[in-house]
Design a protein around this motif. Sequence first.
Motif, mmCIF file in Angstrom:
data_model
loop_
_atom_site.group_PDB
_atom_site.id
_atom_site.type_symbol
_atom_site.label_atom_id
_atom_site.label_comp_id
_atom_site.label_asym_id
_atom_site.label_seq_id
_atom_site.Cartn_x
_atom_site.Cartn_y
_atom_site.Cartn_z
ATOM 1 N N TYR A 132 -18.876 1.631 8.181
ATOM 2 C CA TYR A 132 -18.590 0.990 9.484
ATOM 3 C C TYR A 132 -18.497 -0.610 9.445
ATOM 4 O O TYR A 132 -17.978 -1.055 10.296
ATOM 5 N N SER A 133 -19.150 -1.072 8.218
ATOM 6 C CA SER A 133 -19.004 -2.540 8.041
ATOM 7 C C SER A 133 -18.784 -2.612 6.821
ATOM 8 O O SER A 133 -18.665 -2.181 5.675
ATOM 9 N N PHE A 165 -19.596 5.197 12.022
ATOM 10 C CA PHE A 165 -20.269 4.634 13.244
ATOM 11 C C PHE A 165 -21.424 3.809 12.925
ATOM 12 O O PHE A 165 -22.386 4.531 12.254
ATOM 13 N N LYS A 166 -21.619 2.708 13.627
ATOM 14 C CA LYS A 166 -23.066 2.050 13.279
ATOM 15 C C LYS A 166 -24.183 2.376 14.001
ATOM 16 O O LYS A 166 -25.295 2.644 13.507
ATOM 17 N N ASN A 167 -23.855 2.775 15.235
ATOM 18 C CA ASN A 167 -24.829 3.257 16.126
ATOM 19 C C ASN A 167 -24.456 4.182 17.136
ATOM 20 O O ASN A 167 -23.232 4.583 17.163
ATOM 21 N N ALA A 168 -25.455 4.664 17.930
ATOM 22 C CA ALA A 168 -24.969 5.671 19.259
ATOM 23 C C ALA A 168 -23.977 5.055 20.067
ATOM 24 O O ALA A 168 -22.945 5.600 20.533
ATOM 25 N N GLU A 169 -24.211 3.636 20.509
ATOM 26 C CA GLU A 169 -23.298 2.834 21.170
ATOM 27 C C GLU A 169 -21.728 2.869 20.791
ATOM 28 O O GLU A 169 -20.810 3.303 21.682
ATOM 29 N N GLU A 170 -21.629 2.836 19.571
ATOM 30 C CA GLU A 170 -20.348 3.097 18.944
ATOM 31 C C GLU A 170 -19.855 4.407 19.102
ATOM 32 O O GLU A 170 -18.554 4.532 19.422
ATOM 33 N N TRP A 182 -23.894 11.476 15.934
ATOM 34 C CA TRP A 182 -24.092 10.686 16.884
ATOM 35 C C TRP A 182 -23.422 11.548 18.151
ATOM 36 O O TRP A 182 -24.000 11.752 19.357
ATOM 37 N N HIS A 183 -22.265 12.253 18.097
ATOM 38 C CA HIS A 183 -21.348 12.573 18.979
ATOM 39 C C HIS A 183 -20.649 13.817 18.365
ATOM 40 O O HIS A 183 -20.167 13.873 17.469
ATOM 41 N N THR A 241 -13.014 4.590 22.563
ATOM 42 C CA THR A 241 -12.189 3.576 22.052
ATOM 43 C C THR A 241 -12.648 3.604 20.416
ATOM 44 O O THR A 241 -11.751 3.296 19.809
ATOM 45 N N ILE A 242 -13.999 3.351 20.206
ATOM 46 C CA ILE A 242 -14.282 3.277 18.794
ATOM 47 C C ILE A 242 -13.910 4.636 17.780
ATOM 48 O O ILE A 242 -13.491 4.650 17.028
#
Length: 307
Positions: free
Chosen positions: A96-97, A166-171, A206-207, A176-177
């Motif tokens: 992710y980074s 993905f870095k976290n749940a928000e992403e 996460w998803h 879009t991400i």
Amino acid sequence: MKITSDQRYAIAALAKKELCRRSYRDYVEFVHRGHYQHYRHTELICKELQPISDGKQRYIMIEMPPRHGKSMTVTESFPSFFVSKNPDKHVIVASYSDSLARKFGRRNREKVVEFGNDLFGVELSQANAASNNWSLSEHRGGMLSTGIGGSITGEGADLMIIDDPFKNAEEANSKTIRDKVWDEWESTLSTRLHKGASVIVIMTRWHEDDIIGRLLNNSPRKWIRLRLPAIAEDNDDLLNRKPGEALCPELGYDEEWAKNKKVEVGSRTWAALFQQRPSPESGNIFNRKWWNYYKSLPGSFEEIVES
């Protein structure tokens, strides 16, 4: 002929090195110099990765809860073993980074510097030795590490590893991400695969619509799926655990920990992050759009359900 204790030690050391040259299971333990311990799930992962280093093409998904050693077992170590054993092969790692990917590259470069010559007779190239892009001296092989969306123009891979895109749940909850990660796979990463290349996707779920969810629904490749929930749920568990048995109680993640963690994070996060069983935000059994709201109640009910 009597063998001295020094000779026995030398023979044992040679035997250990030979095991490390052949077996990734032994290699990953050896190169961490006593700071790594195998558990049932890491033994399984090493067993599934071994054929890749031996030249077999495989597509593997590894789904695991946090803090269970997934990156240390795979992304921080396997590229160094794969490249050292196959010095003309190339690895691309994406995460992710860029900083996390660079760390993966650095950890593998360190292992090549320390153990490459002794175990495999290979050395790091002095002309190309950056933490995110290094190669072997007098060989074509090496490793490139990049964040999702980073430049890999002109690079190809015999082994592709995608670790936590993905870095976290928000992403992960952002369509879009999720679309960006999927587009990166379709338009860039997958196009860099050499003929016969292997792919490893390793992540905490996460998803349900993350990259693993989309690969399961859309990829024509034959994926080996290593889904390793924190608590066993099925009778055909990959580790032959009984339902309710913890993945790694040796690390403190036992049944009591699981009970408390589920209360702490909530059932939806527990199912996704720790059980690798993400459910739709709208509801997995009862969909939110089915529910109606009334300002004034009807005169009578045909059925009443309480929960």
